[in-house]
Design an enzyme around this catalytic site. Sequence first.
Site, PDB file in Angstrom:
ATOM      1  N   CYS A 156      -4.329   1.609  -9.107  1.00 47.97           N
ATOM      2  CA  CYS A 156      -2.963   1.192  -8.851  1.00 47.97           C
ATOM      3  C   CYS A 156      -2.335   0.766 -10.177  1.00 47.97           C
ATOM      4  O   CYS A 156      -2.629  -0.306 -10.688  1.00 47.97           O
ATOM      5  CB  CYS A 156      -2.928   0.035  -7.857  1.00 47.97           C
ATOM      6  SG  CYS A 156      -1.266  -0.569  -7.555  1.00 47.97           S
ATOM      7  N   LEU A 157      -1.528   1.652 -10.727  1.00 45.20           N
ATOM      8  CA  LEU A 157      -0.913   1.366 -12.021  1.00 45.20           C
ATOM      9  C   LEU A 157       0.482   1.973 -11.995  1.00 45.20           C
ATOM     10  O   LEU A 157       0.643   3.150 -11.660  1.00 45.20           O
ATOM     11  CB  LEU A 157      -1.772   1.997 -13.128  1.00 45.20           C
ATOM     12  CG  LEU A 157      -1.365   1.718 -14.573  1.00 45.20           C
ATOM     13  CD1 LEU A 157      -1.315   0.235 -14.871  1.00 45.20           C
ATOM     14  CD2 LEU A 157      -2.342   2.402 -15.530  1.00 45.20           C
TER      15      LEU A 157
END
Lengths: 157, 372
Positions: free
Chosen positions: A90-91
Amino acid sequence: MQTSRARLFKEYKEVQREKGADPDIQLVCDDSNIFKWTALIKGPSETPFEGGVFQLAFAIPEQYPLQPPQVRFLTKIFHPNVHFKTGEICLDILKNAWSPAWTLQSVCRAIIALMAHPEPDSPLNCDSGNLLRSGDVRGYQSMARMYTRLAAMPKKG
Amino acid sequence: MEGEQGRSMSESHEQADSESFPSSSSSSRPCPICLSPTPHLQESYLDRCFHKFCYKCIVQWTKVVASKHSEAPSSLLCPFCKTENFSIIHGYDGSKFERHYVGQIFSDSVFFTEAHWYRLRCYYVEPGILGDAFDVKRFWKLRKYLESNRWLYSWLKREIQALMQEEDVDVVVHHMLGTIESSLRRYDQRKLKAPEERQMEFKMLLLDAARPFLTGRTDRFVDEAELFLASGLNLEAYDDVYMRGLGWENPGIDSQIDSLEESLKEPTDDSTVALQSKLFDFDEDLDGAQKPILRVCQSEPLELPRLAMSASFLEEKRKSYYPHYERDYCHFWAPIRVFRIAFVPFPLAKNHATTQAKPQRTGVTKYQVNIL
């Protein structure tokens, strides 16, 4: 399709030219498919991931660089922003904050930075996120270090 | 701990950049999107941060950004430094430049392609440069307009979209299409009129039909429409000839065409495609009412099999590229101009000069080659 291929080829050449310039990142292109890459990144120092080597898999869409590459951890890692089972990351820059000026190399750097600075408020790994959110830094660090030893370090003996 | 890795994302990004392209001055820095050096004519800059991109690349990116919003954004974050920009500076040649506002131009960017840009730019060049590329007189004289032009609709649509900078132009297109077709068909019944008269009448009708929509560009539009009709080409071939005529580089409007061209060029080394002028001469004697025929030089009868080879090769190409083509020809890109190769089987071509050259020894069907 053609533009993405051309651009990946440029990146490939750049990676070849700059080999060893960044000892923390080793990017390798699949022998037969330029849309598949793997990277080995070193866990940043003074983090629970220090000493570990983590493998990343890149799947690059045909619209690259207009679309971000899909990156996931192949090596198991205990981190709030990485899915424990799938390795999904999750970026923001891999999602809506993507810019075509990023390269595979700079994405790797961003992931290293994320390892050093977890974002417990948008967790993919709730256990890890909860440890940090409840202020149990020590618990988080020992869990993360344990998984680094188990999964990201060559077995001794 | 914080020191080494504690950089924000954008900083580490800047660092990535300076590492990738050390010591390069800003002018030689490659486009951050395609990582290739920007071709001179493609150079464009964002208005605030002045970062340089290929025009094609930044427009593509703008479209991607726009497609993520329900409403067209009026600004664009620089992919490089995230500065908010409002326009793209393009085509700077030392004295003038074009400025495209993100919100204005790209509100309808989904339809406004590079090809539209190219057409719009065509209206800024002097008319008449292309006078030689397409034979307008012949079009009227030989009543070529009686053949229906299946590409007219797509051409009109693109042209009007480019000129009006609007996506939904169907009504206008149908109006023009109706005007053109009815006026051309009407000529059918008055064959006695002189070609010039017909031409005038056609132009007047189309002028009247187009004026309310295109205002100042109407006259030019009518000329362009006439040129397109006279060309008898499909869109891609027409664009290609047009741009060659203007000395513009094909901005890769249709990569398929490039690949077609490439594939046709490939075998030139073994002279398969022997369509060089030395093999042919123009049949000047022919009455204007007949199509000019490229024929094989009498003095080089040995070249016939080579022509046959090239023709069968071209037909193969045609089949692979245009499997459903009804008309029996394909377009052939030669370095100088576009030839239209008509595939007329040998017996049908009997009356033409080509057959007088030599009896066929090869088993290959002979083709008549018509130059466009």
